[in-house]
Design a protein around this motif. Structure first.
Motif, PDB file in Angstrom:
ATOM      1  N   SER A  87       0.812  -1.210   0.000  1.00 27.42           N
ATOM      2  CA  SER A  87       0.000   0.000   0.000  1.00 27.42           C
ATOM      3  C   SER A  87       0.848   1.265   0.000  1.00 27.42           C
ATOM      4  O   SER A  87       1.925   1.315   0.602  1.00 27.42           O
ATOM      5  CB  SER A  87      -0.899  -0.007   1.242  1.00 27.42           C
ATOM      6  N   GLU A  88       0.371   2.305  -0.657  1.00 28.54           N
ATOM      7  CA  GLU A  88       1.086   3.585  -0.686  1.00 28.54           C
ATOM      8  C   GLU A  88       1.153   4.231   0.693  1.00 28.54           C
ATOM      9  O   GLU A  88       1.990   5.092   0.943  1.00 28.54           O
ATOM     10  CB  GLU A  88       0.417   4.539  -1.678  1.00 28.54           C
ATOM     11  N   ASP A  89       0.287   3.814   1.614  1.00 27.61           N
ATOM     12  CA  ASP A  89       0.300   4.361   2.972  1.00 27.61           C
ATOM     13  C   ASP A  89       1.478   3.848   3.793  1.00 27.61           C
ATOM     14  O   ASP A  89       1.841   4.438   4.804  1.00 27.61           O
ATOM     15  CB  ASP A  89      -0.994   3.983   3.712  1.00 27.61           C
ATOM     16  N   PHE A  90       2.080   2.744   3.374  1.00 27.64           N
ATOM     17  CA  PHE A  90       3.197   2.156   4.108  1.00 27.64           C
ATOM     18  C   PHE A  90       4.457   3.007   3.934  1.00 27.64           C
ATOM     19  O   PHE A  90       4.806   3.403   2.827  1.00 27.64           O
ATOM     20  CB  PHE A  90       3.469   0.740   3.620  1.00 27.64           C
ATOM     21  N   SER A 101       5.876   2.567   9.382  1.00 23.96           N
ATOM     22  CA  SER A 101       4.657   3.356   9.577  1.00 23.96           C
ATOM     23  C   SER A 101       3.743   2.671  10.579  1.00 23.96           C
ATOM     24  O   SER A 101       3.738   1.446  10.705  1.00 23.96           O
ATOM     25  CB  SER A 101       3.929   3.559   8.250  1.00 23.96           C
ATOM     26  N   GLY A 102       2.981   3.457  11.315  1.00 24.25           N
ATOM     27  CA  GLY A 102       2.028   2.935  12.275  1.00 24.25           C
ATOM     28  C   GLY A 102       2.556   2.844  13.695  1.00 24.25           C
ATOM     29  O   GLY A 102       1.862   2.357  14.574  1.00 24.25           O
ATOM     30  N   THR A 111      -2.197  -1.357  10.149  1.00 24.34           N
ATOM     31  CA  THR A 111      -3.214  -1.130   9.116  1.00 24.34           C
ATOM     32  C   THR A 111      -2.623  -0.600   7.814  1.00 24.34           C
ATOM     33  O   THR A 111      -3.227  -0.775   6.764  1.00 24.34           O
ATOM     34  CB  THR A 111      -4.302  -0.154   9.616  1.00 24.34           C
ATOM     35  N   THR A 112      -1.454   0.029   7.847  1.00 20.11           N
ATOM     36  CA  THR A 112      -0.840   0.519   6.611  1.00 20.11           C
ATOM     37  C   THR A 112       0.036  -0.531   5.940  1.00 20.11           C
ATOM     38  O   THR A 112       0.633  -0.277   4.907  1.00 20.11           O
ATOM     39  CB  THR A 112       0.027   1.764   6.886  1.00 20.11           C
ATOM     40  N   TRP A 113       0.112  -1.707   6.502  1.00 19.29           N
ATOM     41  CA  TRP A 113       1.015  -2.736   5.987  1.00 19.29           C
ATOM     42  C   TRP A 113       0.351  -3.695   5.003  1.00 19.29           C
ATOM     43  O   TRP A 113       0.919  -4.708   4.639  1.00 19.29           O
ATOM     44  CB  TRP A 113       1.594  -3.546   7.135  1.00 19.29           C
ATOM     45  N   GLU A 116      -1.720  -3.518  -1.800  1.00 15.65           N
ATOM     46  CA  GLU A 116      -2.630  -2.653  -2.553  1.00 15.65           C
ATOM     47  C   GLU A 116      -3.835  -3.469  -3.018  1.00 15.65           C
ATOM     48  O   GLU A 116      -3.683  -4.557  -3.570  1.00 15.65           O
ATOM     49  CB  GLU A 116      -1.884  -2.071  -3.757  1.00 15.65           C
ATOM     50  N   ARG A 119      -7.499  -6.032   1.822  1.00 18.04           N
ATOM     51  CA  ARG A 119      -7.736  -5.633   3.206  1.00 18.04           C
ATOM     52  C   ARG A 119      -7.976  -6.889   4.034  1.00 18.04           C
ATOM     53  O   ARG A 119      -9.095  -7.278   4.289  1.00 18.04           O
ATOM     54  CB  ARG A 119      -8.929  -4.689   3.320  1.00 18.04           C
TER      55      ARG A 119
END
Length: 153
Positions: A87-90, A101-102, A111-113, A116, A119
């Motif tokens: 995911s781009e959030d990682f 992250s997190g 949750t960011t791991w 893409e 879920r």
């Protein structure tokens, strides 16, 4: 077949018999170790690394395999997570001064791991619905889990 940092012929003779069987059928055995051992004597190639240079050697080996396409592409795509995109959030440790992250309050929120478009529950840490699926975990049972009927496993 690469054996690194192990004298498998002496330390694991039962498993090493299958290495010798593979060699008999045409496999090439490469032994990577600072010491010349019985495994080195039975290998096709002995690579006498200096102590502490093993990570650089492995990096070079991985680079050679990936850039030359010397891997089983169908297996990698079908049976590993290699084609998945994180995911781009990682954010990795390079972005956050050594943390992923997190991280907050001394614990990680994973949750960011996720990958893409996926879920699913993380494979590590507390699972969201454990008690709903399997019943409460209690100290009475040897493993701390009481099982779906409420009794010990």
């Amino acid at each position: 077949m690469v054996i690194q940092g192990s004298n498998m012929a002496e330390a694991h003779p039962v498993g090493f018999q299958w290495v010798m069987e593979a060699k008999r059928r045409g496999a090439h055995i490469i032994h990577v170790d600072p010491r010349f051992t019985r495994t080195s004597a039975l290998a096709d190639t002995f690579v006498p690394l200096r102590a502490g240079s093993d990570i650089a050697f492995l990096g070079g080996l991985i680079n050679h395999v990936l850039t030359g396409g010397h891997y089983f592409h169908e297996y990698v795509v079908s049976y590993t997570n290699a084609p998945m995109i994180v995911s781009e959030d990682f954010l990795d440790t390079e972005d956050l001064d050594g943390l992923f992250s997190g991280f907050a309050g001394g614990h990680y929120d994973a949750t960011t791991w996720h990958y893409e478009g996926s879920r699913v529950n993380a494979s590590a840490g507390e699972r969201d619905h454990w008690d709903e699926l399997f019943g409460p975990r209690g100290p009475e049972s040897p493993s701390g889990w009481e099982g779906p009927t409420g009794g010990p496993e």
